[in-house]
Design a protein around this motif. Structure first.
Motif, PDB file in Angstrom:
ATOM      1  N   ILE A  20       0.866  -1.179   0.000  1.00  0.00           N
ATOM      2  CA  ILE A  20       0.000   0.000   0.000  1.00  0.00           C
ATOM      3  C   ILE A  20       0.902   1.229   0.000  1.00  0.00           C
ATOM      4  O   ILE A  20       1.572   1.520   0.990  1.00  0.00           O
ATOM      5  N   HIS A  22      -0.196   4.500  -1.163  1.00  0.00           N
ATOM      6  CA  HIS A  22      -1.004   5.658  -0.761  1.00  0.00           C
ATOM      7  C   HIS A  22      -2.311   5.147  -0.164  1.00  0.00           C
ATOM      8  O   HIS A  22      -3.046   4.408  -0.819  1.00  0.00           O
ATOM      9  N   ARG A  23      -2.609   5.563   1.044  1.00  0.00           N
ATOM     10  CA  ARG A  23      -3.829   5.103   1.709  1.00  0.00           C
ATOM     11  C   ARG A  23      -5.038   5.968   1.380  1.00  0.00           C
ATOM     12  O   ARG A  23      -6.172   5.547   1.577  1.00  0.00           O
ATOM     13  N   THR A  24      -4.822   7.175   0.900  1.00  0.00           N
ATOM     14  CA  THR A  24      -5.935   8.065   0.577  1.00  0.00           C
ATOM     15  C   THR A  24      -5.741   8.686  -0.795  1.00  0.00           C
ATOM     16  O   THR A  24      -4.604   8.772  -1.300  1.00  0.00           O
ATOM     17  N   GLN A  27      -3.356  11.706  -0.630  1.00  0.00           N
ATOM     18  CA  GLN A  27      -1.936  11.374  -0.676  1.00  0.00           C
ATOM     19  C   GLN A  27      -1.494  11.082  -2.103  1.00  0.00           C
ATOM     20  O   GLN A  27      -0.415  11.495  -2.532  1.00  0.00           O
ATOM     21  N   GLY A 166      -5.669  -3.743   5.324  1.00  0.00           N
ATOM     22  CA  GLY A 166      -5.977  -2.324   5.222  1.00  0.00           C
ATOM     23  C   GLY A 166      -6.172  -1.828   3.810  1.00  0.00           C
ATOM     24  O   GLY A 166      -6.346  -0.629   3.575  1.00  0.00           O
ATOM     25  N   SER A 167      -6.192  -2.737   2.833  1.00  0.00           N
ATOM     26  CA  SER A 167      -6.301  -2.350   1.425  1.00  0.00           C
ATOM     27  C   SER A 167      -7.729  -1.994   1.032  1.00  0.00           C
ATOM     28  O   SER A 167      -8.700  -2.416   1.649  1.00  0.00           O
ATOM     29  N   LYS A 168      -7.849  -1.214  -0.047  1.00  0.00           N
ATOM     30  CA  LYS A 168      -9.110  -1.103  -0.768  1.00  0.00           C
ATOM     31  C   LYS A 168      -9.423  -2.474  -1.357  1.00  0.00           C
ATOM     32  O   LYS A 168      -8.525  -3.298  -1.557  1.00  0.00           O
ATOM     33  N   ALA A 221      -5.466   1.352  -6.015  1.00  0.00           N
ATOM     34  CA  ALA A 221      -5.025   0.938  -4.683  1.00  0.00           C
ATOM     35  C   ALA A 221      -5.234  -0.555  -4.461  1.00  0.00           C
ATOM     36  O   ALA A 221      -4.353  -1.252  -3.929  1.00  0.00           O
ATOM     37  N   SER A 222      -6.381  -1.088  -4.871  1.00  0.00           N
ATOM     38  CA  SER A 222      -6.628  -2.513  -4.672  1.00  0.00           C
ATOM     39  C   SER A 222      -5.750  -3.355  -5.591  1.00  0.00           C
ATOM     40  O   SER A 222      -5.302  -4.450  -5.212  1.00  0.00           O
ATOM     41  N   ALA A 225      -2.371  -3.748  -3.976  1.00  0.00           N
ATOM     42  CA  ALA A 225      -2.304  -4.493  -2.719  1.00  0.00           C
ATOM     43  C   ALA A 225      -2.803  -5.926  -2.813  1.00  0.00           C
ATOM     44  O   ALA A 225      -2.696  -6.674  -1.840  1.00  0.00           O
TER      45      ALA A 225
END
Length: 277
Positions: A20, A22-24, A27, A166-168, A221-222, A225
């Protein structure tokens, strides 16, 4: 030479490791140029697309010139749209560096979803608990369209896909021949009182922009991850309105290229399908 080749191979493997970055969305945007890509006049299509109900506007054909339509009829539903959509779909699907957007229209031939004739993959999605929400029929019919119109075969349902914690997440994954593809499904709701056929709110270009930014980031994001890597994703957007599909297409081409990346956006305007939303 052997040492250099090994280093390059190690770099490729490292890049594909589940992680991961970038979490948002915020970001992610800080790391990129968000200047919109502008389509020049030569890229605009001027001919109206003809469909069985004459609902497609010219924006559905942006960068995809044709004035012919196609219809794919199945026992309990049919799909229709641009005659070049299948070719465009396959071109985008098998090019890992290309994004794109396609619009089709969906019409049920039955009054209740329980009457749909489902494939084994569609039945499996219907009967497997998902990660939450009331979107099961949008996911089932998303798969049925991708399966029966474009040849997808179900690989993993939503809860079978594994990610870095914690991933999408993505709704399901499929195989197109030997190509592993993730599929994220979105419903555009809250803009209609569907039973009363009245507008509750106006779907604006600004809302379309926010939706595309959010969902396209979620796809990237998904994909980063996920443990069992796929080659790219399809973002399948269901909408109740042809005009909404037009706005999505218009705003899509303004999204920064890095955010569009290699995601294929498949917009489906569904009529007489209130239960889907």
């Amino acid at each position: 030479m052997l040492e250099e080749s090994t280093e390059r191979a190690d770099a490729v493997v490292a890049k594909r490791q589940p992680r991961i970055t970038h979490r948002t969305l915020e970001q992610f945007l800080k790391t990129m140029d968000t200047t919109p890509e502008v389509i020049d006049e030569e890229g605009q299509q001027t001919n109206m697309v003809l469909t069985p109900t004459q609902q497609c506007s010219e924006t559905h054909n942006t960068k995809l010139p044709t004035n012919a339509s196609r219809m794919v009829i199945k026992p309990t539903w049919y799909v229709y749209g641009n005659a070049l959509n299948t070719e465009k779909f396959e071109d985008c699907l098998y090019d890992q560096s290309a994004g794109g957007i396609i619009v089709d229209h969906f019409e049920p031939l039955v009054n209740e979803p329980d009457l749909f004739q489902l494939s084994s993959g569609g039945r499996r999605i219907l009967e497997t608990p998902n990660a939450g929400g009331n979107s099961v029929w949008s996911e089932v019919l998303s798969y049925e369209v991708l399966h029966q119109v474009f040849g997808a075969e179900l690989k993993n349902t939503e809860t079978e896909i594994q990610y870095v914690p914690g991933s999408k997440i993505t709704d399901y994954s499929v195989m197109f021949d030997d190509h592993h593809i993730g599929v994220s499904v979105v419903r555009i709701i809250n803009f209609f009182d569907l039973m009363g056929k009245k507008y509750k709110a106006v779907f604006t270009p600004e809302y379309a922009k926010q939706l595309l930014y959010k969902k396209l980031f979620g796809v990237l994001a998904s994909s980063e991850a996920v443990i069992d890597k796929w080659e790219k994703q399809i973002l399948h957007i269901w909408t109740t309105s042809s005009s909404t599909a037009d706005i999505i297409v218009q705003e899509y081409w303004k999204i920064p290229k890095r955010l569009r990346a290699n995601t294929l956006v498949y917009v489906t305007h569904a009529t007489n399908s209130e239960w889907l939303f």
